[in-house]
Design a protein around this motif. Structure first.
Motif, short mmCIF file in Angstrom:
data_model
loop_
_atom_site.label_atom_id
_atom_site.label_comp_id
_atom_site.label_asym_id
_atom_site.label_seq_id
_atom_site.Cartn_x
_atom_site.Cartn_y
_atom_site.Cartn_z
N MET A 1 0.85 -1.20 0.00
CA MET A 1 0.00 0.00 0.00
C MET A 1 0.88 1.25 0.00
SD MET A 1 -3.26 1.02 0.14
CE MET A 1 -4.23 -0.27 0.90
N LYS A 2 0.63 2.16 -0.93
CA LYS A 2 1.33 3.44 -0.95
C LYS A 2 0.66 4.37 0.06
CE LYS A 2 4.25 2.78 -4.42
NZ LYS A 2 5.70 2.88 -4.28
N ILE A 3 1.44 4.84 1.02
CA ILE A 3 0.89 5.67 2.10
C ILE A 3 1.12 7.14 1.77
CG2 ILE A 3 0.99 6.21 4.56
CD1 ILE A 3 2.07 3.37 5.00
N LEU A 4 0.04 7.87 1.56
CA LEU A 4 0.10 9.32 1.29
C LEU A 4 -0.96 10.03 2.10
CD1 LEU A 4 0.88 8.93 -2.46
CD2 LEU A 4 2.19 10.40 -0.94
N CYS A 5 -1.21 9.51 3.30
CA CYS A 5 -2.23 10.09 4.18
C CYS A 5 -1.57 11.07 5.15
CB CYS A 5 -2.95 8.99 4.94
SG CYS A 5 -1.89 7.98 5.98
N ALA A 6 -2.37 11.58 6.09
CA ALA A 6 -1.88 12.58 7.04
C ALA A 6 -1.19 11.95 8.24
CB ALA A 6 -3.06 13.44 7.50
N VAL A 259 13.10 20.16 6.04
CA VAL A 259 12.12 21.25 5.97
C VAL A 259 11.96 21.73 4.54
CG1 VAL A 259 11.67 23.64 6.67
CG2 VAL A 259 12.44 21.97 8.37
N LYS A 260 13.08 21.89 3.83
CA LYS A 260 13.01 22.33 2.43
C LYS A 260 12.31 21.29 1.56
CE LYS A 260 15.77 24.03 -1.46
NZ LYS A 260 15.04 23.23 -2.46
N ILE A 261 12.60 20.02 1.79
CA ILE A 261 11.94 18.96 1.02
C ILE A 261 10.43 19.03 1.20
CG2 ILE A 261 11.63 16.45 0.87
CD1 ILE A 261 14.65 16.22 1.60
N HIS A 262 9.99 19.20 2.45
CA HIS A 262 8.55 19.32 2.71
C HIS A 262 7.97 20.56 2.02
CE1 HIS A 262 9.14 16.28 5.83
NE2 HIS A 262 7.83 16.20 5.92
N ARG A 263 8.69 21.67 2.11
CA ARG A 263 8.19 22.91 1.51
C ARG A 263 8.07 22.78 0.00
NH1 ARG A 263 11.56 26.04 3.81
NH2 ARG A 263 13.13 26.15 2.16
N ASP A 264 9.08 22.17 -0.64
CA ASP A 264 9.05 22.02 -2.09
C ASP A 264 7.87 21.16 -2.54
OD1 ASP A 264 11.33 23.55 -2.25
OD2 ASP A 264 12.70 21.87 -2.61
N TYR A 265 7.65 20.04 -1.86
CA TYR A 265 6.53 19.17 -2.25
C TYR A 265 5.18 19.82 -1.95
CZ TYR A 265 8.74 14.96 -4.03
OH TYR A 265 9.40 14.07 -4.83
N ALA A 266 5.13 20.59 -0.87
CA ALA A 266 3.89 21.29 -0.55
C ALA A 266 3.53 22.30 -1.63
CB ALA A 266 4.02 21.99 0.80
N LEU A 338 9.18 10.80 -5.45
CA LEU A 338 8.63 11.01 -6.79
C LEU A 338 7.75 9.84 -7.22
CD1 LEU A 338 11.52 12.56 -8.92
CD2 LEU A 338 9.30 13.58 -8.43
N GLN A 339 8.17 8.63 -6.91
CA GLN A 339 7.41 7.45 -7.32
C GLN A 339 6.05 7.43 -6.66
OE1 GLN A 339 8.21 5.43 -9.74
NE2 GLN A 339 6.36 4.19 -9.50
N ASN A 340 6.00 7.74 -5.36
CA ASN A 340 4.71 7.77 -4.65
C ASN A 340 3.76 8.76 -5.29
OD1 ASN A 340 5.39 5.81 -2.83
ND2 ASN A 340 5.60 7.16 -1.08
N PHE A 341 4.26 9.96 -5.59
CA PHE A 341 3.38 10.99 -6.13
C PHE A 341 3.04 10.73 -7.59
CE2 PHE A 341 4.25 12.96 -2.16
CZ PHE A 341 3.16 13.79 -1.94
N SER A 370 6.10 19.71 -13.43
CA SER A 370 6.44 20.43 -12.21
C SER A 370 7.95 20.52 -12.01
CB SER A 370 5.82 19.72 -11.00
OG SER A 370 6.43 18.46 -10.76
N ASP A 371 8.36 21.47 -11.21
CA ASP A 371 9.79 21.69 -10.93
C ASP A 371 10.42 20.48 -10.24
OD1 ASP A 371 9.77 24.18 -12.09
OD2 ASP A 371 9.48 25.25 -10.19
N ILE A 372 9.65 19.79 -9.42
CA ILE A 372 10.17 18.63 -8.70
C ILE A 372 10.63 17.55 -9.69
CG2 ILE A 372 9.45 16.64 -7.30
CD1 ILE A 372 7.91 18.55 -5.56
N VAL A 373 9.84 17.31 -10.70
CA VAL A 373 10.20 16.31 -11.71
C VAL A 373 11.37 16.80 -12.55
CG1 VAL A 373 9.39 15.02 -13.72
CG2 VAL A 373 7.88 15.34 -11.77
N LYS A 374 11.35 18.06 -12.93
CA LYS A 374 12.41 18.62 -13.76
C LYS A 374 13.77 18.58 -13.07
CE LYS A 374 9.35 21.87 -16.17
NZ LYS A 374 8.97 23.30 -16.31
N LYS A 375 13.76 18.77 -11.74
CA LYS A 375 15.02 18.78 -10.98
C LYS A 375 15.57 17.39 -10.72
CE LYS A 375 13.92 23.08 -8.54
NZ LYS A 375 13.52 23.67 -7.23
N ASP A 376 14.71 16.39 -10.85
CA ASP A 376 15.14 15.02 -10.53
C ASP A 376 16.17 14.48 -11.52
OD1 ASP A 376 14.88 12.58 -8.97
OD2 ASP A 376 14.02 11.75 -10.83
#
Length: 376
Positions: A1-6, A259-266, A338-341, A370-376
């Motif tokens: 199960m891919k977990i993407l909950c709170a 913190v930056k990783i969380h901010r970027d994905y948010a 990236l894979q989860n999202f 998105s920038d996240i994918v482009k930067k990967d």
């Protein structure tokens, strides 16, 4: 199960390996105590302080209740500042231990309004303690606790902050923010197994406990037993396995700019949903650890969740009155990859098609740009 909950969040394999270790008797081994104290210092490092941190055996709600049980005496007035479900919950602890809870409610779709709170405190400041939530996971709001706690300090009010869903994912400087008690959990951004409460406490809060006129009405919930127990290293037998796992999880957090990783994905998550025609629930003070999205018209959040579970993905629905009108994406802790999202957006496109929901664009195709994918 891919977990993407709170939360709880996905646990790294190396953390689970550590949890499988049993090495000693924590009650008797002095080397275990040294190790345990080193883990507590890592908690302090995570929130940028030398103040004392300690671990309590129990899920994080234990810490919320223990903060009131330990700090408040019967008859005291506590200011319960809230703009969400969990913030209001502090009132039940206050009343349960014989205190008077003054419920200060603000807009559930916005961060706590500092100017409004300041005007209130000019005429109502006879409180010994104030409680608040940093990140309200039901709504995707992160309150400005630095400004709120600093304001409360002007009136000599001790501050208790529920940071269960923010520690590790939002920047916190315990001293600079003027926090007296900070409460975290092992299972959110830190991505350790459920079962540990993490407390960081100020000298002012310790003094309040030391100078109580009445005894703390609990043994297990007594903060002082955790940071100054007499005659033994710990007030009860610790689960060493959970602490080994927490230690490894903290190392994984501290070695990255988490913190930056969380901010970027948010930022990317919010932008993707907005571009595709969705409306975010929060109007400001948006959280870096999760995003709350309004469900499309005539669609229930439970319908979206059912469709995703069929595809081995789990997210969160709303809470209380918003249970069916919000769905929530947890970009927190080890959920972030990236894979989860990628799999999430592919699945959401399919689910919305099945539910006859027309979006302005494909979530997955928008994600690929998105920038996240482009930067990967």
């Amino acid at each position: 199960m891919k977990i993407l909950c709170a939360g709880p969040t996905y646990i790294d394999e190396s953390v689970m390996e550590k949890m499988g270790q049993s090495k000693t008797n924590p009650d008797l081994d002095p080397n275990y105590e040294k190790f345990h104290r080193s883990v507590e210092r890592k908690i302090s490092k995570l929130v940028n302080t030398d103040a004392r941190s300690f671990i309590m055996l129990g899920e994080a709600i234990l810490g919320l209740e223990a903060s009131i049980c330990s700090l408040m005496e019967k008859g005291e007035k506590v200011l319960v500042i809230y703009n969400g479900f969990f913030g209001e919950g502090f009132a039940s602890y206050v009343e349960g231990y014989g205190g008077t809870a003054y419920r200060y409610e603000d807009d559930f779709q916005r961060g706590i309004n500092l100017e409004k709170l300041e005007n209130f405190l000019k005429n109502h400041n006879d409180f010994s303690i104030a409680t608040m939530v940093h990140c309200e996971t039901p709504t995707g709001i992160t309150n400005d606790i630095k400004s709120i706690c600093s304001l409360l300090k002007k009136y000599d009010i001790l501050t208790v902050v529920d940071a269960v869903s923010s520690v590790g994912g939002e920047f916190i400087n315990f001293d600079d923010f003027n926090i007296d008690v900070l409460i975290a959990g092992s299972q959110k951004c830190i991505s350790a197994p459920v079962g540990l409460t993490l407390i960081t406490i100020s000298e002012a809060a310790k003094a309040k406990i030391k100078n109580r006129k009445s005894k703390i009405p609990s043994y297990y919930l007594n903060f002082e037993n955790s940071y100054d127990f007499k005659g033994a290293p710990f007030p009860y037998t610790f689960n060493e396995n959970l602490v080994y796992a927490l230690d490894r999880a903290l190392d994984l957090v501290l070695q990255r700019d988490f913190v930056k990783i969380h901010r970027d994905y948010a930022l990317e998550t919010r932008e993707i949903f907005t571009k595709c025609g969705f409306e975010l629930f929060a109007k400001d003070s948006l959280s870096n650890t999760l995003t709350a999205v309004k469900t499309p018209e005539n669609i229930k959040s439970s319908d979206i969740l059912k469709g995703l579970i069929k595809r081995d993905i789990i997210i969160s629905k709303g809470v209380a009155q918003n249970a069916e009108s919000i769905f929530r994406i947890g970009h927190m802790g080890n959920n972030i990859s990236l894979q989860n999202f990628k799999e999430l957006y592919i699945a959401l496109d399919e689910v919305f098609k099945e539910l006859n929901v027309k979006t302005k664009a494909s979530l997955y195709e928008t994600f690929l740009k998105s920038d996240i994918v482009k930067k990967d």
